[in-house]
Design a protein around this motif. Structure first.
Motif, PDB file in Angstrom:
ATOM      1  N   THR A 196      -5.032  -0.970 -12.034  1.00 18.96           N
ATOM      2  CA  THR A 196      -4.389   0.293 -12.368  1.00 18.96           C
ATOM      3  C   THR A 196      -4.797   0.741 -13.767  1.00 18.96           C
ATOM      4  O   THR A 196      -5.510   0.029 -14.490  1.00 18.96           O
ATOM      5  CB  THR A 196      -2.862   0.150 -12.266  1.00 18.96           C
ATOM      6  OG1 THR A 196      -2.247   1.422 -12.459  1.00 18.96           O
ATOM      7  CG2 THR A 196      -2.324  -0.820 -13.316  1.00 18.96           C
ATOM      8  N   PHE A 247       0.835  -1.196   0.000  1.00 10.18           N
ATOM      9  CA  PHE A 247       0.000   0.000   0.000  1.00 10.18           C
ATOM     10  C   PHE A 247       0.874   1.253   0.000  1.00 10.18           C
ATOM     11  O   PHE A 247       0.615   2.205  -0.745  1.00 10.18           O
ATOM     12  CB  PHE A 247      -0.920  -0.004   1.218  1.00 10.18           C
ATOM     13  CG  PHE A 247      -1.981   1.068   1.178  1.00 10.18           C
ATOM     14  CD1 PHE A 247      -3.213   0.821   0.605  1.00 10.18           C
ATOM     15  CD2 PHE A 247      -1.735   2.329   1.720  1.00 10.18           C
ATOM     16  CE1 PHE A 247      -4.191   1.814   0.564  1.00 10.18           C
ATOM     17  CE2 PHE A 247      -2.701   3.323   1.682  1.00 10.18           C
ATOM     18  CZ  PHE A 247      -3.932   3.064   1.098  1.00 10.18           C
ATOM     19  N   ARG A 303       0.901   2.392  -3.920  1.00  7.36           N
ATOM     20  CA  ARG A 303      -0.187   3.366  -4.011  1.00  7.36           C
ATOM     21  C   ARG A 303       0.194   4.738  -3.479  1.00  7.36           C
ATOM     22  O   ARG A 303       0.084   5.744  -4.177  1.00  7.36           O
ATOM     23  CB  ARG A 303      -1.419   2.845  -3.276  1.00  7.36           C
ATOM     24  CG  ARG A 303      -2.536   3.869  -3.217  1.00  7.36           C
ATOM     25  CD  ARG A 303      -3.834   3.315  -2.716  1.00  7.36           C
ATOM     26  NE  ARG A 303      -4.767   4.397  -2.417  1.00  7.36           N
ATOM     27  CZ  ARG A 303      -6.079   4.288  -2.506  1.00  7.36           C
ATOM     28  NH1 ARG A 303      -6.615   3.149  -2.890  1.00  7.36           N
ATOM     29  NH2 ARG A 303      -6.865   5.306  -2.195  1.00  7.36           N
ATOM     30  N   GLU A 304       0.652   4.796  -2.210  1.00  6.16           N
ATOM     31  CA  GLU A 304       0.828   6.097  -1.573  1.00  6.16           C
ATOM     32  C   GLU A 304       2.031   6.870  -2.127  1.00  6.16           C
ATOM     33  O   GLU A 304       1.922   8.053  -2.434  1.00  6.16           O
ATOM     34  CB  GLU A 304       0.968   5.910  -0.061  1.00  6.16           C
ATOM     35  CG  GLU A 304      -0.296   5.388   0.600  1.00  6.16           C
ATOM     36  CD  GLU A 304      -1.469   6.328   0.399  1.00  6.16           C
ATOM     37  OE1 GLU A 304      -1.467   7.415   1.006  1.00  6.16           O
ATOM     38  OE2 GLU A 304      -2.382   5.983  -0.376  1.00  6.16           O
ATOM     39  N   VAL A 361      -1.702   2.868  -8.434  1.00  9.81           N
ATOM     40  CA  VAL A 361      -2.867   1.989  -8.463  1.00  9.81           C
ATOM     41  C   VAL A 361      -4.025   2.591  -7.676  1.00  9.81           C
ATOM     42  O   VAL A 361      -3.844   3.476  -6.843  1.00  9.81           O
ATOM     43  CB  VAL A 361      -2.530   0.615  -7.852  1.00  9.81           C
ATOM     44  CG1 VAL A 361      -1.401  -0.058  -8.597  1.00  9.81           C
ATOM     45  CG2 VAL A 361      -2.203   0.743  -6.369  1.00  9.81           C
ATOM     46  N   TYR A 362      -5.221   2.062  -7.943  1.00  8.89           N
ATOM     47  CA  TYR A 362      -6.357   2.376  -7.084  1.00  8.89           C
ATOM     48  C   TYR A 362      -6.603   1.254  -6.085  1.00  8.89           C
ATOM     49  O   TYR A 362      -7.286   1.436  -5.081  1.00  8.89           O
ATOM     50  CB  TYR A 362      -7.619   2.620  -7.911  1.00  8.89           C
ATOM     51  CG  TYR A 362      -8.128   1.419  -8.682  1.00  8.89           C
ATOM     52  CD1 TYR A 362      -9.035   0.541  -8.111  1.00  8.89           C
ATOM     53  CD2 TYR A 362      -7.707   1.183  -9.985  1.00  8.89           C
ATOM     54  CE1 TYR A 362      -9.505  -0.559  -8.813  1.00  8.89           C
ATOM     55  CE2 TYR A 362      -8.176   0.093 -10.692  1.00  8.89           C
ATOM     56  CZ  TYR A 362      -9.080  -0.774 -10.111  1.00  8.89           C
ATOM     57  OH  TYR A 362      -9.535  -1.868 -10.812  1.00  8.89           O
ATOM     58  N   ALA A 363      -6.022   0.068  -6.343  1.00 10.19           N
ATOM     59  CA  ALA A 363      -6.166  -1.052  -5.410  1.00 10.19           C
ATOM     60  C   ALA A 363      -4.958  -1.952  -5.535  1.00 10.19           C
ATOM     61  O   ALA A 363      -4.500  -2.244  -6.649  1.00 10.19           O
ATOM     62  CB  ALA A 363      -7.439  -1.850  -5.695  1.00 10.19           C
ATOM     63  N   VAL A 364      -4.418  -2.389  -4.381  1.00 10.47           N
ATOM     64  CA  VAL A 364      -3.301  -3.330  -4.387  1.00 10.47           C
ATOM     65  C   VAL A 364      -3.373  -4.147  -3.099  1.00 10.47           C
ATOM     66  O   VAL A 364      -3.715  -3.627  -2.041  1.00 10.47           O
ATOM     67  CB  VAL A 364      -1.943  -2.603  -4.491  1.00 10.47           C
ATOM     68  CG1 VAL A 364      -1.690  -1.699  -3.286  1.00 10.47           C
ATOM     69  CG2 VAL A 364      -0.806  -3.586  -4.697  1.00 10.47           C
ATOM     70  N   THR A 381       3.570  -0.703 -12.420  1.00  6.33           N
ATOM     71  CA  THR A 381       2.923  -1.340 -11.264  1.00  6.33           C
ATOM     72  C   THR A 381       3.442  -2.749 -11.057  1.00  6.33           C
ATOM     73  O   THR A 381       3.786  -3.152  -9.938  1.00  6.33           O
ATOM     74  CB  THR A 381       1.397  -1.366 -11.460  1.00  6.33           C
ATOM     75  OG1 THR A 381       0.904  -0.016 -11.505  1.00  6.33           O
ATOM     76  CG2 THR A 381       0.719  -2.113 -10.320  1.00  6.33           C
ATOM     77  N   GLY A 424       1.616   6.432  -6.434  1.00  3.04           N
ATOM     78  CA  GLY A 424       0.323   6.708  -7.046  1.00  3.04           C
ATOM     79  C   GLY A 424       0.029   5.870  -8.274  1.00  3.04           C
ATOM     80  O   GLY A 424      -0.614   6.340  -9.217  1.00  3.04           O
ATOM     81  N   ALA A 478      -3.358  -6.150  -8.254  1.00  7.37           N
ATOM     82  CA  ALA A 478      -3.404  -4.694  -8.398  1.00  7.37           C
ATOM     83  C   ALA A 478      -4.329  -4.338  -9.546  1.00  7.37           C
ATOM     84  O   ALA A 478      -4.426  -5.055 -10.547  1.00  7.37           O
ATOM     85  CB  ALA A 478      -2.012  -4.121  -8.650  1.00  7.37           C
TER      86      ALA A 478
END
Length: 403
Positions: free
Chosen positions: A298, A266, A270-271, A276-279, A306, A274, A296
């Motif tokens: 994306t 995460f 993601r953080e 992905v929207y989900a992992v 990713t 930036g 993931a």
């Protein structure tokens, strides 16, 4: 744990403080025992069994369970089918008698067969609207050379070819007491549970098919071309099986990797970047084999980056984790254990799975002790000695990754 003369194994975990009880009956009937020409049979059977049993038709059967206040669940999976119930203790004998009718004396009526098939086809079609689930199901199929990769939902061709007689043959061949499990948790007396189990299930005969041995393909990449806004990415790694000395070391490693908003995947995927929207990453297992899957979702232009960062982060576990990461992972795992211990339904399910996979039932205290026994040195030695590398890689969408 007690085994009845017919081979049915019974596990009981009293919860004196609990005013209710739950039970789970696990039958080793799943996708792994579906013949290739009858893929989806286990799932269809689970639905068809509810269409009347013993002296009652489908409506009367449901009414009888409702009159006892039974909250019920059932479902077919990769290796087994489960039938669960939660209710007040005074209704246990009557409820188990109904479930015995379901398992031993189902009607399997012709006039309900087409509705069962229609539901199975709808479930299969629903995969097209659930790209992550579709990809991860295909990922399992690509990784396993053994029947563990067979789809629980079946395939359109096999579902459309299925006949009532063929499905009844599968019921007779696969539904038996030998290899099945009854697990009970809640405000119950173990001796009384065994007496009731013998009364209602003691006459159940037959044996379930033996589980197949696990066989894997060679790690490779695959792509499912589908018009979607996002690209779905999945990875599959070999891991240690349940019962292995380092099983909970592997579970804690996964918690470090994907145990919340402070986890590595995460944070890094993601953080910080930036991408992905989900992992996420999650452990999985079948009898005798464990694995790790990572997922993931994306945008197409970020898909390749990713994948690369996910592989890097997962492989980087071999360099070790910190004390802070391990402590945080233990808190998360222990919290899950405590919360599951409050639920008789969760405990009955866990006991049933333990008996199927490990051939013994474990208490929450035993599991917690195994988790707490994993030291930082032991975890890092495990990760250094068994690095997560060479995964199976799958993608779904308009862009193929890693080609």
């Amino acid at each position: 744990m007690h085994t009845l003369d017919n081979g049915l194994r019974v596990a009981v975990e009293p919860q004196p403080w609990n005013p209710g009880l739950s039970f789970t009956i696990l039958v080793p009937v799943g996708a792994t025992s579906d013949p290739e020409e009858r893929l989806g049979a286990a799932s269809m059977l689970e639905t068809w069994l509810w269409k009347g049993a013993g002296p009652r038709g489908a409506r009367a059967f449901a009414d009888a369970l409702d009159a006892l206040g039974v909250r019920r669940q059932s479902g077919a999976g990769v290796e087994y089918t489960t039938f669960s119930a939660s209710l007040l203790p005074e209704g246990f004998s009557a409820a188990l008698e109904l479930y015995a009718d379901l398992l031993m004396r189902p009607h399997l009526p012709d006039d309900a067969f087409e509705s069962v098939r229609a539901l199975a086809l709808q479930e299969l079609a629903a995969l097209e609207d659930q790209p992550p689930r579709k990809l991860l199901g295909r990922l399992r199929r690509e990784a396993f050379a053994s029947p563990h990769g067979q789809p629980v939902e079946g395939e359109r061709e096999t579902l459309e070819r299925m006949t009532p007689d063929a499905l009844r043959e599968e019921y007779r061949r696969r539904y038996g007491a030998g290899g099945s499990v009854l697990a009970v948790s809640g405000g119950v007396d173990p001796d009384e549970v065994l007496r009731i189990a013998e009364k209602h299930l003691g006459a159940w005969s037959g044996d379930a098919p033996a589980p197949p041995a696990v066989r894997l393909t060679v790690p490779h990449r695959f792509h499912i071309d589908q018009e979607t806004e996002q690209v779905q990415i999945g990875l599959f790694y070999k891991d240690v099986p349940p019962g292995h000395y380092d099983f909970y070391a592997s579970r804690l490693a996964v918690a470090v990797l994907s145990g919340g908003m402070s986890s590595r995947l995460f944070t890094e995927v993601r953080e910080k970047r930036g991408l992905v929207y989900a992992v996420s990453a999650s452990p999985g297992s079948v009898k005798g084999f464990g694995y790790l899957t990572a997922y993931a979702g994306t945008m197409p232009e970020r898909a390749q980056a990713t994948l690369e960062v996910m592989e890097e982060e997962i492989e980087r576990l071999a360099e070790g984790v910190t004390r802070e990461e391990l402590d945080r992972a233990k808190v998360g795992v222990r919290a899950d254990l405590v919360l599951s211990g409050e639920s008789s339904r969760a405990r009955a399910g866990a006991l049933a799975r333990d008996l199927f996979i490990l051939d013994r039932a474990r208490s929450l205290e035993e599991v917690e002790a195994e988790v707490m026994d994993v030291t930082l040195e032991r975890l890092n030695a495990f990760l250094a000695g068994r690095p997560y590398r060479d995964p199976w890689i799958g993608s779904l969408g308009t862009v193929e990754v890693g080609a």
